[in-house]
Design a protein around this motif. Structure first.
Motif, PDB file in Angstrom:
ATOM      1  N   LEU A  71       0.828  -1.201   0.000  1.00 55.66           N
ATOM      2  CA  LEU A  71       0.000   0.000   0.000  1.00 55.66           C
ATOM      3  C   LEU A  71       0.872   1.265   0.000  1.00 55.66           C
ATOM      4  O   LEU A  71       0.557   2.250  -0.654  1.00 55.66           O
ATOM      5  CB  LEU A  71      -0.901  -0.005   1.245  1.00 55.66           C
ATOM      6  CG  LEU A  71      -1.952   1.078   1.383  1.00 55.66           C
ATOM      7  CD1 LEU A  71      -3.014   0.932   0.305  1.00 55.66           C
ATOM      8  CD2 LEU A  71      -2.595   1.022   2.760  1.00 55.66           C
ATOM      9  N   MET A  72       1.980   1.206   0.724  1.00 53.00           N
ATOM     10  CA  MET A  72       2.867   2.368   0.835  1.00 53.00           C
ATOM     11  C   MET A  72       3.917   2.402  -0.280  1.00 53.00           C
ATOM     12  O   MET A  72       4.830   3.204  -0.237  1.00 53.00           O
ATOM     13  CB  MET A  72       3.589   2.356   2.188  1.00 53.00           C
ATOM     14  CG  MET A  72       2.689   2.418   3.371  1.00 53.00           C
ATOM     15  SD  MET A  72       1.731   3.934   3.378  1.00 53.00           S
ATOM     16  CE  MET A  72       0.449   3.457   4.510  1.00 53.00           C
TER      17      MET A  72
ATOM     18  N   ASP B  83       5.301  16.308  -2.752  1.00 55.10           N
ATOM     19  CA  ASP B  83       4.155  16.280  -3.662  1.00 55.10           C
ATOM     20  C   ASP B  83       3.650  14.863  -3.882  1.00 55.10           C
ATOM     21  O   ASP B  83       2.454  14.599  -3.829  1.00 55.10           O
ATOM     22  CB  ASP B  83       4.521  16.922  -5.002  1.00 55.10           C
ATOM     23  CG  ASP B  83       4.618  18.430  -4.875  1.00 55.10           C
ATOM     24  OD1 ASP B  83       4.217  18.941  -3.801  1.00 55.10           O
ATOM     25  OD2 ASP B  83       5.087  19.084  -5.815  1.00 55.10           O
ATOM     26  N   SER B  84       4.596  13.936  -4.115  1.00 61.21           N
ATOM     27  CA  SER B  84       4.133  12.576  -4.416  1.00 61.21           C
ATOM     28  C   SER B  84       3.582  11.915  -3.155  1.00 61.21           C
ATOM     29  O   SER B  84       2.621  11.151  -3.205  1.00 61.21           O
ATOM     30  CB  SER B  84       5.267  11.749  -5.025  1.00 61.21           C
ATOM     31  OG  SER B  84       6.223  11.451  -4.052  1.00 61.21           O
TER      32      SER B  84
ATOM     33  N   LYS C 278      -3.316  10.938   0.555  1.00 56.19           N
ATOM     34  CA  LYS C 278      -4.742  11.094   0.236  1.00 56.19           C
ATOM     35  C   LYS C 278      -5.332   9.742  -0.193  1.00 56.19           C
ATOM     36  O   LYS C 278      -6.406   9.347   0.242  1.00 56.19           O
ATOM     37  CB  LYS C 278      -4.887  12.140  -0.879  1.00 56.19           C
ATOM     38  CG  LYS C 278      -6.323  12.479  -1.236  1.00 56.19           C
ATOM     39  CD  LYS C 278      -6.861  13.571  -0.340  1.00 56.19           C
ATOM     40  CE  LYS C 278      -8.364  13.693  -0.433  1.00 56.19           C
ATOM     41  NZ  LYS C 278      -8.919  14.502   0.656  1.00 56.19           N
ATOM     42  N   ASP C 279      -4.584   9.048  -1.047  1.00 57.79           N
ATOM     43  CA  ASP C 279      -4.998   7.719  -1.525  1.00 57.79           C
ATOM     44  C   ASP C 279      -5.213   6.750  -0.387  1.00 57.79           C
ATOM     45  O   ASP C 279      -6.238   6.071  -0.301  1.00 57.79           O
ATOM     46  CB  ASP C 279      -3.876   7.139  -2.407  1.00 57.79           C
ATOM     47  CG  ASP C 279      -4.228   7.243  -3.863  1.00 57.79           C
ATOM     48  OD1 ASP C 279      -5.205   7.966  -4.167  1.00 57.79           O
ATOM     49  OD2 ASP C 279      -3.535   6.611  -4.674  1.00 57.79           O
ATOM     50  N   VAL C 280      -4.198   6.667   0.478  1.00 57.25           N
ATOM     51  CA  VAL C 280      -4.242   5.721   1.590  1.00 57.25           C
ATOM     52  C   VAL C 280      -5.408   6.048   2.508  1.00 57.25           C
ATOM     53  O   VAL C 280      -6.134   5.156   2.963  1.00 57.25           O
ATOM     54  CB  VAL C 280      -2.912   5.765   2.378  1.00 57.25           C
ATOM     55  CG1 VAL C 280      -3.035   5.031   3.703  1.00 57.25           C
ATOM     56  CG2 VAL C 280      -1.796   5.157   1.546  1.00 57.25           C
ATOM     57  N   GLN C 281      -5.627   7.333   2.750  1.00 58.55           N
ATOM     58  CA  GLN C 281      -6.733   7.723   3.632  1.00 58.55           C
ATOM     59  C   GLN C 281      -8.065   7.310   3.022  1.00 58.55           C
ATOM     60  O   GLN C 281      -8.952   6.832   3.705  1.00 58.55           O
ATOM     61  CB  GLN C 281      -6.679   9.228   3.883  1.00 58.55           C
ATOM     62  CG  GLN C 281      -7.474   9.680   5.098  1.00 58.55           C
ATOM     63  CD  GLN C 281      -8.906  10.054   4.774  1.00 58.55           C
ATOM     64  OE1 GLN C 281      -9.219  10.360   3.629  1.00 58.55           O
ATOM     65  NE2 GLN C 281      -9.763  10.029   5.779  1.00 58.55           N
ATOM     66  N   ARG C 282      -8.203   7.480   1.702  1.00 60.07           N
ATOM     67  CA  ARG C 282      -9.460   7.088   1.031  1.00 60.07           C
ATOM     68  C   ARG C 282      -9.643   5.587   1.108  1.00 60.07           C
ATOM     69  O   ARG C 282     -10.719   5.099   1.441  1.00 60.07           O
ATOM     70  CB  ARG C 282      -9.420   7.519  -0.437  1.00 60.07           C
ATOM     71  CG  ARG C 282      -9.718   8.976  -0.610  1.00 60.07           C
ATOM     72  CD  ARG C 282     -10.548   9.227  -1.869  1.00 60.07           C
ATOM     73  NE  ARG C 282     -10.576  10.656  -2.150  1.00 60.07           N
ATOM     74  CZ  ARG C 282      -9.741  11.265  -2.989  1.00 60.07           C
ATOM     75  NH1 ARG C 282      -8.851  10.553  -3.661  1.00 60.07           N
ATOM     76  NH2 ARG C 282      -9.804  12.550  -3.164  1.00 60.07           N
ATOM     77  N   GLN C 283      -8.556   4.849   0.799  1.00 60.05           N
ATOM     78  CA  GLN C 283      -8.677   3.390   0.749  1.00 60.05           C
ATOM     79  C   GLN C 283      -8.983   2.787   2.103  1.00 60.05           C
ATOM     80  O   GLN C 283      -9.749   1.837   2.220  1.00 60.05           O
ATOM     81  CB  GLN C 283      -7.385   2.776   0.207  1.00 60.05           C
ATOM     82  CG  GLN C 283      -7.256   2.928  -1.296  1.00 60.05           C
ATOM     83  CD  GLN C 283      -5.999   2.244  -1.790  1.00 60.05           C
ATOM     84  OE1 GLN C 283      -5.680   1.142  -1.364  1.00 60.05           O
ATOM     85  NE2 GLN C 283      -5.281   2.893  -2.689  1.00 60.05           N
TER      86      GLN C 283
ATOM     87  N   SER D 224      -5.206  21.045   0.067  1.00 59.57           N
ATOM     88  CA  SER D 224      -5.270  19.993  -0.946  1.00 59.57           C
ATOM     89  C   SER D 224      -5.712  18.657  -0.349  1.00 59.57           C
ATOM     90  O   SER D 224      -6.268  17.820  -1.048  1.00 59.57           O
ATOM     91  CB  SER D 224      -3.912  19.836  -1.624  1.00 59.57           C
ATOM     92  OG  SER D 224      -2.941  19.502  -0.672  1.00 59.57           O
ATOM     93  N   LEU D 225      -5.454  18.418   0.937  1.00 56.83           N
ATOM     94  CA  LEU D 225      -5.726  17.096   1.492  1.00 56.83           C
ATOM     95  C   LEU D 225      -7.043  16.994   2.252  1.00 56.83           C
ATOM     96  O   LEU D 225      -7.697  15.953   2.236  1.00 56.83           O
ATOM     97  CB  LEU D 225      -4.595  16.701   2.449  1.00 56.83           C
ATOM     98  CG  LEU D 225      -3.304  16.222   1.792  1.00 56.83           C
ATOM     99  CD1 LEU D 225      -2.207  16.110   2.828  1.00 56.83           C
ATOM    100  CD2 LEU D 225      -3.530  14.881   1.114  1.00 56.83           C
ATOM    101  N   ALA D 226      -7.432  18.063   2.914  1.00 60.98           N
ATOM    102  CA  ALA D 226      -8.468  17.924   3.928  1.00 60.98           C
ATOM    103  C   ALA D 226      -9.871  18.118   3.370  1.00 60.98           C
ATOM    104  O   ALA D 226     -10.078  18.797   2.370  1.00 60.98           O
ATOM    105  CB  ALA D 226      -8.221  18.923   5.052  1.00 60.98           C
ATOM    106  N   ASP D 227     -10.848  17.470   4.048  1.00 64.87           N
ATOM    107  CA  ASP D 227     -12.253  17.756   3.777  1.00 64.87           C
ATOM    108  C   ASP D 227     -12.650  19.041   4.493  1.00 64.87           C
ATOM    109  O   ASP D 227     -13.476  19.802   4.004  1.00 64.87           O
ATOM    110  CB  ASP D 227     -13.138  16.622   4.300  1.00 64.87           C
ATOM    111  CG  ASP D 227     -12.750  15.285   3.702  1.00 64.87           C
ATOM    112  OD1 ASP D 227     -12.478  15.261   2.476  1.00 64.87           O
ATOM    113  OD2 ASP D 227     -12.698  14.288   4.430  1.00 64.87           O
TER     114      ASP D 227
END
Ligand SMILES: Nc1ncnc2c1ncn2[C@@H]1O[C@H](COP(=O)(O)OP(=O)(O)O)[C@@H](O)[C@H]1O
Ligand SMILES: [Mg+2]
Lengths: 261, 347
Positions: free
Chosen positions: B118-119, B168-169, B175-180, B197-200
């Protein structure tokens, strides 16, 4: 050019300062007052049971002192470093007391305090590990603090706890391995101090417990040749010990940083 | 998921955090944004249980955890310095929490491999922290914090120690990991770009107090206070009154326009007038007025920035505006007479 010469002179002076007593001792113990060089004083020494007994006593005492010091100094210094900077300042200040108080005064204080009542321990060797630990405390505390300052000890401790570890588990599994090289280096200093201590040993045991320095003293007065042979032997042992310790410590450091890819 | 009520922390007579209350919904990603020393880390440490609050309550779900030890809170924490155990390999670091929980050996192995995948750290399992780059260490720290599937993840400046490219990467990966994983996340940062850029939702903090809470767009386009407007990007302050045409929200120098207002700004407006903080790209320059109500000004400064040109305009009432004109549009130079329009950031 000029600087180069100054540099060389400094080096020569340094080596002279360090080596002259040693060379003198070696020469004296081999030649004695006589003319033909001989190793007999060394032979005498090794077979002398009083010598080996005092050596064993000293080693045993030093080992006890090291274990005692690591046990009683490490946890409080670590805890104060992480959570009580003010207490740490007090510990640091106190740890320098034996550094500035002459050993004779310390010894007399021990004799005064432990010569009667329940704690009538003067004349026994049981006080010695505590006394030696006290002498080594400034060095041990500084070495340990130095190590602590090079690790992010507080964050690591908190990280372990946030992952589910108890404080004790985190201390044993994370902090102790990180402090190991500090404990080894500090322990070696304490060991050296313990092996060489004379004043307190003499005054609190009254000569009833024979250690290497006490024997050395007696040997020098009775038989200078044997005494100096023994001094040489001690020096050689010490140098070997330091070399081994350095080797050991650097090996540890490499392993901790994980350079074996 | 996480509810914090009236949290306060005093260090002697210094108040580091004051009356701090937030509520995180399950799966939400919230950024706590503020300058250095504003009390962000202190808030995070109180939530994690590493610091005892002087006052206030922390709930995880329905459970009051204010006096619960950190080890029993089940919160994943990523520390600013990563705090990887230097004498353990990446794999051992990740497995730490699982070993403590007596998870079976083969399950630990599977979980570690899953997280390494995942990482995007497939071949780093046996590396020690000292052998890895900053970005890799950061990812191991994240994997370690997530290993025991905590419902709540706390991140303290997770990207600030990295150089720009890696940051940046990693930001995208985070963001990806948090969504998944869907883990509820509270991230502390002083970097406005990271927060937006990251937060709701973004919580802006200053000297221990919350200045504004809102979506990234709200916080960016309509800052509630002067502090928020200057801390996040650039803006121009203009003093507006209530529009008298009954259609628009506000009016300035006879020019009426729509603009989102906060509760306190609405209150002030009702009492006479309030300050708006307008972003440079929300202001448009015109060579000629369209409705004859647009305020007039003079260009006093212009600077080419690449994708836009930054122009400073002095209006007739002496207000200074900062305006970004997209490149390729009409160019303005110092001394040009212009008119301005203000766009509603909601449209
Ligand atoms: N252990 C402490 N003792 C005294 N003051 C502290 C301590 N920790 C933080 N502070 C103070 O609290 C304030 C907030 O610190 P911190 O939460 O670390 O800010 P941030 O993470 O936003 O940079 C700062 O003024 C800091 O000096
Ligand atoms: Mg901080």
């Amino acid at each position: 050019m000029f600087e180069k010469w100054i540099y060389r002179i400094v080096i020569v002076l340094f080596l002279t300062q360090v080596l002259v007593p040693f060379v003198g001792l070696v020469q004296f113990s081999i030649q004695g007052a006589g003319t033909t060089p001989t190793l007999s004083s060394f032979q005498q020494l090794i077979v002398n049971p009083l010598f080996s007994g005092s050596l064993l006593n000293s080693l045993f005492l030093a080992l006890c002192t090291v274990i005692l010091s690591i046990g009683i100094f490490t946890p409080p210094v670590w805890h104060a470093y992480l959570y009580a900077p003010k207490v740490l300042r007090v510990i640091e200040a106190v740890s320098f007391v034996p550094f500035v108080v002459p050993a004779v005064v310390l010894a007399l204080a021990y004799v005064q305090f432990f010569s009667s009542g329940l704690l009538n321990l003067v004349g026994t060797p049981y006080l010695l590990p505590f006394a030696f630990a006290l002498l080594g405390m400034p060095f041990y505390v500084q070495v340990l603090l130095n190590r602590l300052r090079h690790t992010d000890a507080l964050s690591l401790h908190e990280a372990a706890q946030s992952l589910g570890a108890t404080g004790v588990y985190a201390f044993m599994k994370i902090q102790l391995p990180l402090l190991r090289s500090g404990m080894i280096n500090g322990g070696l200093l304490i060991f050296t101090i313990s092996i060489g201590e004379f004043t307190i040993t003499q005054l609190t045991t009254g000569g009833s417990y024979n250690t290497l320095p006490l024997y050395l003293m007696i040997a020098f007065t009775n038989n200078p040749l044997e005494g100096s042979a023994m001094a040489v032997l001690t020096l050689v042992l010490a140098v070997m010990g330091v070399v081994a310790a350095l080797f050991f410590a650097s090996d540890k450091r490499r392993r901790v940083k994980g350079e074996r890819a | 998921m996480l509810t914090v009520e009236h949290l306060e922390k005093r260090f002697r007579d210094h108040v580091a955090v004051r009356d701090f209350s937030i509520r995180l919904e399950p799966g939400e990603f919230i950024a706590l944004l503020g300058p250095s020393g504003s009390g962000k880390t202190t808030v995070l440490r109180m939530i994690a249980g590493l610091l005892t609050p002087s006052a206030g309550t922390v709930y995880i779900g329905e459970r009051n955890v204010t006096n619960v030890r950190p080890k029993d809170r089940q919160i994943g924490v990523v520390f600013q310095s990563y705090a990887l155990f230097p004498h353990l390999t990446a794999g051992e670091n990740i497995a730490f929490a699982l070993r403590l929980r007596r998870v079976k050996k083969n399950e630990i192995r599977d979980r570690v491999n899953e997280l390494l995948g995942l990482m995007q750290l497939p071949h780093r399992e046996h590396y020690y922290p000292a052998q890895m780059s900053g970005g890799e260490r950061q990812r191991v720290a994240l994997a370690r914090a997530l290993a025991f599937r905590p419902p709540l993840l706390l991140l303290d400046e997770p990207l600030s120690a990295l150089d720009a490219k890696v940051r940046d990467s990693l930001r995208e990966l985070l963001k990806d990991v948090q969504r998944q994983t869907g883990v509820t996340t509270l991230m502390v940062t002083h970097d406005q770009e990271e927060a937006l850029s990251l937060a709701d939702r973004v919580i802006v903090m200053q000297t221990g107090e919350i200045e504004q809470t809102g979506t990234p767009k709200e916080v960016y386009h309509s800052p509630a206070t002067a502090f928020v407007s200057t801390f996040i990007g650039v803006s121009s302050a203009i003093f507006v009154t209530r529009a008298d045409d009954g259609i628009h929200d506000v009016q300035w120098c006879g020019y009426s326009f729509h603009y989102p207002l906060h509760a306190n700004q609405r209150r002030e407006l009702a009492a006479g007038g309030t300050k708006l903080y307008v972003r440079p790209e929300a202001i448009r320059l015109l060579a000629h007025p369209v409705t004859n109500t647009e305020p007039q000004g003079v260009v006093v400064f212009s600077m080419f920035l690449g994708n836009s040109t930054r122009v400073r305009v002095r209006m007739t009432d002496d207000t200074l505006l900062t305006v970004d004109v997209p490149s390729g549009k009409l160019e303005y130079t110092e001394g040009d007479q212009i008119y301005i329009q203000i766009d509603d950031p909601r449209s």
